[in-house]
Design a protein around this motif. Structure first.
Motif, PDB file in Angstrom:
ATOM      1  N   ILE A  22       0.822  -1.203   0.000  1.00 44.78           N
ATOM      2  CA  ILE A  22       0.000   0.000   0.000  1.00 44.78           C
ATOM      3  C   ILE A  22       0.857   1.254   0.000  1.00 44.78           C
ATOM      4  CG2 ILE A  22      -0.237   0.253   2.523  1.00 44.78           C
ATOM      5  CD1 ILE A  22      -3.261   0.796   1.970  1.00 44.78           C
ATOM      6  N   SER A  23       2.152   1.094   0.297  1.00 46.73           N
ATOM      7  CA  SER A  23       3.074   2.229   0.295  1.00 46.73           C
ATOM      8  C   SER A  23       4.487   1.732   0.091  1.00 46.73           C
ATOM      9  CB  SER A  23       2.996   2.998   1.624  1.00 46.73           C
ATOM     10  OG  SER A  23       4.015   3.983   1.700  1.00 46.73           O
ATOM     11  N   SER A  24       5.281   2.511  -0.658  1.00 46.62           N
ATOM     12  CA  SER A  24       6.725   2.301  -0.749  1.00 46.62           C
ATOM     13  C   SER A  24       7.395   3.603  -0.371  1.00 46.62           C
ATOM     14  CB  SER A  24       7.146   1.905  -2.173  1.00 46.62           C
ATOM     15  OG  SER A  24       6.834   0.568  -2.449  1.00 46.62           O
ATOM     16  N   CYS A  25       8.323   3.544   0.567  1.00 42.79           N
ATOM     17  CA  CYS A  25       9.069   4.723   1.000  1.00 42.79           C
ATOM     18  C   CYS A  25      10.547   4.474   0.722  1.00 42.79           C
ATOM     19  CB  CYS A  25       8.849   5.004   2.482  1.00 42.79           C
ATOM     20  SG  CYS A  25       7.137   5.421   2.895  1.00 42.79           S
ATOM     21  N   SER A  26      11.133   5.328  -0.107  1.00 40.63           N
ATOM     22  CA  SER A  26      12.488   5.077  -0.606  1.00 40.63           C
ATOM     23  C   SER A  26      13.393   6.274  -0.404  1.00 40.63           C
ATOM     24  CB  SER A  26      12.462   4.747  -2.102  1.00 40.63           C
ATOM     25  OG  SER A  26      11.681   3.604  -2.358  1.00 40.63           O
ATOM     26  N   THR A  27      14.655   5.980  -0.108  1.00 39.41           N
ATOM     27  CA  THR A  27      15.693   6.995  -0.207  1.00 39.41           C
ATOM     28  C   THR A  27      16.461   6.740  -1.498  1.00 39.41           C
ATOM     29  OG1 THR A  27      17.700   7.929   0.762  1.00 39.41           O
ATOM     30  CG2 THR A  27      17.233   5.618   1.273  1.00 39.41           C
ATOM     31  N   CYS A  28      16.642   7.782  -2.263  1.00 40.26           N
ATOM     32  CA  CYS A  28      17.328   7.669  -3.556  1.00 40.26           C
ATOM     33  C   CYS A  28      18.734   8.258  -3.493  1.00 40.26           C
ATOM     34  CB  CYS A  28      16.517   8.373  -4.645  1.00 40.26           C
ATOM     35  SG  CYS A  28      14.858   7.693  -4.848  1.00 40.26           S
ATOM     36  N   THR A  29      19.213   8.584  -2.287  1.00 40.94           N
ATOM     37  CA  THR A  29      20.511   9.239  -2.083  1.00 40.94           C
ATOM     38  C   THR A  29      20.645  10.394  -3.077  1.00 40.94           C
ATOM     39  OG1 THR A  29      21.655   7.540  -3.435  1.00 40.94           O
ATOM     40  CG2 THR A  29      21.515   7.173  -1.056  1.00 40.94           C
ATOM     41  N   ASP A  30      21.796  10.515  -3.753  1.00 36.10           N
ATOM     42  CA  ASP A  30      21.966  11.631  -4.703  1.00 36.10           C
ATOM     43  C   ASP A  30      21.730  11.206  -6.150  1.00 36.10           C
ATOM     44  OD1 ASP A  30      24.203  10.115  -5.254  1.00 36.10           O
ATOM     45  OD2 ASP A  30      25.660  11.708  -4.843  1.00 36.10           O
ATOM     46  N   PHE A  31      21.130  10.029  -6.340  1.00 34.44           N
ATOM     47  CA  PHE A  31      20.970   9.445  -7.674  1.00 34.44           C
ATOM     48  C   PHE A  31      20.074  10.313  -8.564  1.00 34.44           C
ATOM     49  CE2 PHE A  31      19.027   6.399 -10.660  1.00 34.44           C
ATOM     50  CZ  PHE A  31      20.138   5.721 -11.124  1.00 34.44           C
ATOM     51  N   GLN A  32      18.913  10.694  -8.047  1.00 34.71           N
ATOM     52  CA  GLN A  32      18.024  11.564  -8.816  1.00 34.71           C
ATOM     53  C   GLN A  32      18.589  12.980  -8.909  1.00 34.71           C
ATOM     54  OE1 GLN A  32      14.381  11.047  -6.533  1.00 34.71           O
ATOM     55  NE2 GLN A  32      13.524   9.686  -8.094  1.00 34.71           N
ATOM     56  N   ALA A  33      19.207  13.441  -7.847  1.00 35.03           N
ATOM     57  CA  ALA A  33      19.737  14.800  -7.823  1.00 35.03           C
ATOM     58  C   ALA A  33      20.770  15.016  -8.924  1.00 35.03           C
ATOM     59  CB  ALA A  33      20.350  15.107  -6.461  1.00 35.03           C
ATOM     60  N   ARG A  34      21.594  14.018  -9.196  1.00 40.24           N
ATOM     61  CA  ARG A  34      22.579  14.139 -10.270  1.00 40.24           C
ATOM     62  C   ARG A  34      21.879  14.232 -11.627  1.00 40.24           C
ATOM     63  NH1 ARG A  34      27.759  13.366  -8.831  1.00 40.24           N
ATOM     64  NH2 ARG A  34      28.100  12.657  -6.694  1.00 40.24           N
ATOM     65  N   ARG A  35      20.798  13.499 -11.798  1.00 40.20           N
ATOM     66  CA  ARG A  35      20.053  13.551 -13.057  1.00 40.20           C
ATOM     67  C   ARG A  35      19.368  14.912 -13.232  1.00 40.20           C
ATOM     68  NH1 ARG A  35      19.061   7.753 -14.538  1.00 40.20           N
ATOM     69  NH2 ARG A  35      17.300   8.364 -15.859  1.00 40.20           N
ATOM     70  N   MET A  36      18.999  15.539 -12.115  1.00 38.11           N
ATOM     71  CA  MET A  36      18.295  16.819 -12.159  1.00 38.11           C
ATOM     72  C   MET A  36      19.218  18.016 -11.959  1.00 38.11           C
ATOM     73  SD  MET A  36      14.822  16.129  -9.956  1.00 38.11           S
ATOM     74  CE  MET A  36      15.770  16.011  -8.449  1.00 38.11           C
ATOM     75  N   ASN A  37      20.470  17.750 -11.575  1.00 38.35           N
ATOM     76  CA  ASN A  37      21.410  18.812 -11.195  1.00 38.35           C
ATOM     77  C   ASN A  37      20.831  19.654 -10.064  1.00 38.35           C
ATOM     78  OD1 ASN A  37      23.856  20.188 -11.287  1.00 38.35           O
ATOM     79  ND2 ASN A  37      23.131  21.670 -12.795  1.00 38.35           N
ATOM     80  N   ALA A  38      20.388  18.974  -9.012  1.00 38.44           N
ATOM     81  CA  ALA A  38      19.810  19.627  -7.833  1.00 38.44           C
ATOM     82  C   ALA A  38      20.847  19.609  -6.714  1.00 38.44           C
ATOM     83  CB  ALA A  38      18.539  18.899  -7.391  1.00 38.44           C
ATOM     84  N   ARG A  39      21.266  20.800  -6.296  1.00 40.80           N
ATOM     85  CA  ARG A  39      22.376  20.891  -5.347  1.00 40.80           C
ATOM     86  C   ARG A  39      22.026  21.816  -4.176  1.00 40.80           C
ATOM     87  NH1 ARG A  39      26.484  23.354  -9.309  1.00 40.80           N
ATOM     88  NH2 ARG A  39      24.528  23.963 -10.332  1.00 40.80           N
ATOM     89  N   TYR A  40      22.890  21.796  -3.176  1.00 35.81           N
ATOM     90  CA  TYR A  40      22.794  22.751  -2.076  1.00 35.81           C
ATOM     91  C   TYR A  40      24.200  23.242  -1.751  1.00 35.81           C
ATOM     92  CZ  TYR A  40      24.654  19.444   1.385  1.00 35.81           C
ATOM     93  OH  TYR A  40      25.477  18.593   2.101  1.00 35.81           O
TER      94      TYR A  40
END
Length: 425
Positions: A348-366
């Motif tokens: 009924i639910s999946s809760c995931s950590t994607c680490t920086d995997f998606q962030a690299r694809r999106m170039n999302a930084r801090y």
């Protein structure tokens, strides 16, 4: 997306991590492409340096009235001028091939994720709640549902297989569930968002649906994609951004329709609401720093569990093995609710950590406090919950012998105090 620098530093560790996900060794091929690309860059830089030096030498030759030498030097400049675009094109071609190869690989599993090929290797973390016992044979929701307003036949006649029409009190119950979930998440610090349901290629690429899972998606005639989950729109809020560390974590929640072609699900769950082409889901997304992502993952999972507990639905938490995790996930907890009609737990639910995997694809930084350099954020996502499956769980767990369904106490304020949904007579 993987960091090629980490692969350069320890190719064996990279191959070992992906081997846990059933991926053959790739580091050598990736590094060969990387070396070829870097070679093109180096040759282009050398050519540009030589071209700059020649320009000075030409000036000196002309000043010395050495026209013959000037002509020879100018001929070499012309050759370099022709060579540079070719080197740049070759570097771009190899770079695109390298990026494509990296983009096709799943995320590396986090420490503690069990190895295994499929759901049989998933690990039980805990169970919660008491399974209901009935003095009658518990029925599945598709048997109870039609008398309550689940109109499967009309849904199919309008749109085809895997579509359902909800009417009357059961439609109100479905709406109440979504509102109840959003209200709980607001109390947990999630900002409610109404996001686009249609997105561009780059949004789907950023969260990992493209290019690998195109067949699972619906594509519009103008080149957009219907979202398969609000994770796509919510995570892409920070695409191409540099956030101050003080702004993190960001937490977003949305209740949206979701659209999935179910390309690989022929013959599975063809009855009822379990697997539909269109369904409602409340999605959570968090954007945080690497140091905080594990704690955020636990908090997010607890938010989803809190919804189930408030609705008095028995469930269990499963830690997924490497072979059952999603493409972008480094660690996933699945919540499975007990369905007495089926006599089994269902996701009924999946809760995931994607680490920086998606962030690299999106170039999302801090930018960390007091530093000039930027780092990639960590992204997390989870369902809280899939509304249709929660509706199924409420109906099956709260069913009565006469076909009526008792409304969970927490939902009654959302339904004007209604306590029971009665079947049509």
């Amino acid at each position: 997306m993987h960091d090629i620098r980490l692969i350069r530093d320890d190719p064996a560790a990279f191959d070992a991590a992906l081997a846990k996900r059933g991926v053959d060794p790739r580091a050598a091929a990736l590094l060969a492409l990387d070396e070829a690309r870097r070679g093109c860059i180096a040759r282009a830089q050398d050519a540009q340096t030589r071209r700059n030096a020649l320009s000075k030498e030409i000036g000196q030759a002309k000043a010395a009235k050495d026209e013959a030498r000037a002509q020879v030097l100018m001929a070499e400049v012309a050759q370099l001028k022709d060579a540079l675009p070719q080197l740049e094109a070759e570097e771009a071609r190899i770079g695109a091939e390298l990026d494509g190869a990296l983009a096709a690989l799943p995320n590396r599993p986090a420490g503690g994720v069990p190895e295994g090929a499929d759901e049989d290797a998933n690990v039980l973390v805990h169970e919660h709640g008491e399974r209901p016992s009935f003095a009658f044979q518990a029925a599945e929701h598709d048997a109870i549902g039609p008398a309550l307003g689940m109109d499967f036949d009309t849904g199919v006649s309008i749109a085809g297989a895997r579509f359902t029409l909800l009417r009357g009190s059961v439609a109100r119950l479905n709406r109440a569930l979504g509102q109840f979930m959003l209200d709980r998440l607001a109390g947990a610090g999630f900002e409610e968002v109404v996001p686009p349901l249609l997105v561009r290629d780059e949004a789907m690429f950023g969260t990992g649906q493209l290019p690998k899972f195109a067949e699972d998606l619906f594509h519009t005639t103008d080149g957009r994609w219907l979202i398969s989950t609000a994770e796509v729109s919510l995570t892409n809020i920070v695409r191409e951004s540099i956030l101050p560390e003080a702004a993190l974590p960001l937490r977003f929640a949305a209740l949206t329709p979701c659209f999935r072609s179910e390309a690989g699900a022929a013959g599975r769950d063809t009855r009822g609401l379990i697997r539909q082409h269109q369904f409602d889901k409340v999605e959570m997304v968090a954007i945080t720093t690497p140091d905080a992502s594990d704690a955020e993952h636990e908090q997010m999972t607890r938010c989803a569990e809190g919804v189930l507990e408030a609705l008095d639905l028995p469930y269990r938490r499963m830690l997924l093995c490497t072979g059952d995790m999603g493409f972008t996930s480094a660690r996933t907890f699945d919540l499975e609710v007990w369905l007495p009609g089926q006599e089994r737990y269902r996701e009924i639910s999946s809760c995931s950590t994607c680490t920086d995997f998606q962030a690299r694809r999106m170039n999302a930084r801090y930018r960390p406090e007091g530093e000039k350099a930027t780092r990639f954020v960590h992204t997390l996502n989870g369902s809280a919950l899939a509304v249709g499956r929660t509706l199924v769980a409420v109906i099956e767990n709260s069913q009565q012998a006469d076909g009526s369904v008792v409304i969970p106490t927490a939902l009654r304020p959302y339904l004007g105090g209604l306590e029971v949904i009665e079947p049509a007579r």
